[in-house]
Design an enzyme around this catalytic site. Structure first.
Site, short mmCIF file in Angstrom:
data_model
loop_
_atom_site.label_atom_id
_atom_site.label_comp_id
_atom_site.label_asym_id
_atom_site.label_seq_id
_atom_site.Cartn_x
_atom_site.Cartn_y
_atom_site.Cartn_z
N GLU A 129 14.36 6.58 -40.03
CA GLU A 129 14.24 5.15 -39.73
C GLU A 129 15.46 4.62 -38.96
O GLU A 129 15.33 3.77 -38.07
CB GLU A 129 14.07 4.36 -41.04
CG GLU A 129 13.82 2.88 -40.86
CD GLU A 129 12.58 2.58 -40.03
OE1 GLU A 129 11.48 2.79 -40.52
OE2 GLU A 129 12.74 2.14 -38.86
N VAL A 132 16.05 4.45 -34.73
CA VAL A 132 15.56 3.45 -33.77
C VAL A 132 15.76 2.05 -34.34
O VAL A 132 15.29 1.75 -35.44
CB VAL A 132 14.05 3.66 -33.48
CG1 VAL A 132 13.53 2.59 -32.53
CG2 VAL A 132 13.80 5.06 -32.92
N GLY A 134 18.48 0.45 -35.45
CA GLY A 134 19.44 0.22 -36.54
C GLY A 134 18.74 -0.13 -37.84
O GLY A 134 18.00 0.68 -38.40
N GLY A 187 32.00 -0.92 -32.90
CA GLY A 187 31.30 0.24 -33.48
C GLY A 187 29.84 0.31 -33.08
O GLY A 187 29.05 0.99 -33.73
N LYS A 205 15.32 6.55 -28.03
CA LYS A 205 14.55 5.75 -29.01
C LYS A 205 13.11 5.57 -28.54
O LYS A 205 12.17 5.62 -29.33
CB LYS A 205 15.25 4.40 -29.21
CG LYS A 205 16.60 4.56 -29.90
CD LYS A 205 17.47 3.32 -29.77
CE LYS A 205 18.82 3.52 -30.43
NZ LYS A 205 19.80 2.49 -30.13
N GLY A 302 25.51 -0.82 -35.76
CA GLY A 302 26.56 -1.25 -36.68
C GLY A 302 26.43 -0.54 -38.02
O GLY A 302 25.38 0.00 -38.37
N1 HSE Z 1 24.79 2.87 -29.49
C1 HSE Z 1 23.63 2.34 -30.11
C2 HSE Z 1 23.47 0.89 -29.69
C3 HSE Z 1 23.78 2.45 -31.61
O1 HSE Z 1 24.36 0.33 -29.03
O2 HSE Z 1 22.44 0.30 -29.98
C4 HSE Z 1 22.48 2.36 -32.35
O3 HSE Z 1 21.61 3.38 -32.01
#
Ligand code: HSE
Length: 438
Positions: A129, A132, A134, A187, A205, A302
């Site tokens: 999960e 895709v 977060g 992050g 994704k 995050g």
């Molecule tokens: N690097 C990705 C983003 C992290 O910025 O959405 C989450 O997959």
């Protein structure tokens, strides 16, 4: 039943989030599952750096074998990221009969078939999960809550880093490089941020979503992928003048047995909810034949949101184990044998509206030449602006045209012809428009 014992591979930012969540919400989890979920082993090459969470030093190890060879560990969380050694470790854990929870979209987008087949052979589950969107529970919704539907499309903003940068460029005219550095600090970004900026992370994704929605394998390398690095403040402004916002969109569609899978900067009408998805937030819009349109919205990157998705998967597995349910579902939600390989529509055949930004000399006949070339390729103009008037006709001006729907192949051919004209000073910029989102 005794506690569910879990091993963690990769103790970075997200791993620390998982440790924190399992500790802070331990009572809640026990109240929902009926047993505890305990991290018995954490493996990383670096076990000395302070991650801001307290762990029993006896749990830490630099050797993955400590985890694989522990029969008590029934679930392995893979948070190493990237292809290797993540792939080898996941396959080894499966071979040892362990269920997998991973956030590794790159691994699944490229090697999902092999990993799913290995999981099927061993009768273990693989949950992803967090890969895709977060913290957004979109994959579970596709596989379970919306499983009764044939999906027609899956479209979304799926990269927090790009959306953060585009939002600040739009709202404050902020500088691209500076905003990327902030997204890294927060992050959000991948270890290699070009994966974010060039659309690769979004394509990972999309590959997963297309497989889940349409029940098809997809060759990752054939997904058309274009990032946001060529988007200028000027494009953002012109898009706004036409009533649009630019977002990095992942677009998956199924029609007449053909799949469309593409990632590129896209103009979305200002009044559409997707254009109001700002900062690190992601949104994914699905259309199902019975449910109609559904939209998911939440934090796409995050530490905490990603940990939420990972521990949600753990809770699901723990419940199944507790009920003795075994392997409840194949990874894509379709029976393994029912997963097809549908053809991918070539980019030249897609149909879209476009914004074309020409950099042209400001002199008689220029518009006629551009319009003539577009007309010759069957491209109809919906509206246009030429906002800047220069004093000298030797200085280029932007001419911005919005087209009616046209085939991408025709647009490419027309632009190749126009860009060869003496009156054109720079390569023409074109941005696709997604209007059909009602
Ligand atoms: N690097 C990705 C983003 C992290 O910025 O959405 C989450 O997959």
């Amino acid at each position: 039943m005794s506690d569910i014992k879990v091993g963690l591979l990769g103790f970075g930012n997200i791993g620390a989030g998982v440790v924190k969540l399992l500790r802070e919400n331990a009572d809640l989890i026990r109240n929902k599952v009926g047993t505890g979920i305990v991290l018995k082993r954490i493996v990383d090459l670096d076990i000395t750096t302070d991650r801001g969470v307290t762990v029993d030093p006896g749990v830490l190890s630099t050797s993955a074998d400590d985890l694989f060879n522990d029969p008590e560990i029934s679930v392995v969380i893979e948070l190493i990221g990237g292809y290797e050694p993540a792939k080898t470790f996941v396959l080894k854990a499966i071979e040892k009969g362990k269920n997998i929870v991973t956030a590794n979209k790159a691994l699944l987008a490229l090697h999902g078939d092999e990993i799913y087949a290995a999981a099927a052979r061993k009768g273990v589950e693989i949950q992803f999960e967090a890969a895709v969107g977060g913290g957004i529970p979109v994959l579970t919704a596709i596989k379970s809550n919306l499983a009764a539907n044939n999906f027609g499309s899956v479209i979304g903003i799926m990269n927090g880093t790009c959306n953060y940068i585009l939002t600040r460029m739009t709202q404050e005219g902020a500088d691209f490089a500076e905003m990327l550095a902030v997204a890294q600090e927060l992050g959000y970004a991948e270890p290699d941020p070009t994966f974010d900026i060039e659309g690769v992370d979004t394509a990972h994704k999309l590959a997963i979503l297309v497989s889940l929605c349409f029940g098809t394998k997809i060759d990752f390398n054939s997904i058309y992928t274009e990032g946001i690095s060529r988007i200028s403040g000027q494009d953002v402004k012109f898009a706004n003048d036409f009533g649009y916002r630019i977002k990095l969109l992942a677009i998956g569609k199924l029609s007449d047995g053909q799949v469309e899978a593409r990632v590129h900067p896209t103009m979305i009408p200002l009044h559409n909810p997707l254009s109001e998805v700002n900062g690190v937030f992601n949104a994914i819009r699905l259309t199902g034949d019975f449910v109609g349109p559904v939209m998911f919205y939440g934090r796409g990157a995050g530490q905490n949101p990603t940990a939420s998705a990972i521990v949600g998967d753990l809770i699901g597995l723990a419940r199944s184990m507790k009920a003795g349910a075994g392997r409840r579902m194949a990874p894509l939600g379709f029976l393994d044998a029912e997963v097809k390989t549908l053809p991918l529509k070539p980019m030249g055949d897609i149909v879209s509206k476009y914004m074309l930004r020409f950099s042209a000399l400001d002199k008689p006949g220029v518009l006629a030449a551009i319009a003539g070339a577009l007309g010759n390729h069957g491209i109809s103009i919906e509206s246009m602006v030429q906002t800047t008037h220069q004093d000298s006709d030797a200085t280029p001006v932007p001419i911005v045209i919005k087209t009616h729907e046209a085939r991408e192949g025709s647009i490419q051919a027309a632009l190749a012809e126009i860009d060869r004209m003496d009156i054109i000073c720079e390569k023409t910029v074109f941005i696709r428009i997604e209007d059909n989102l009602e």
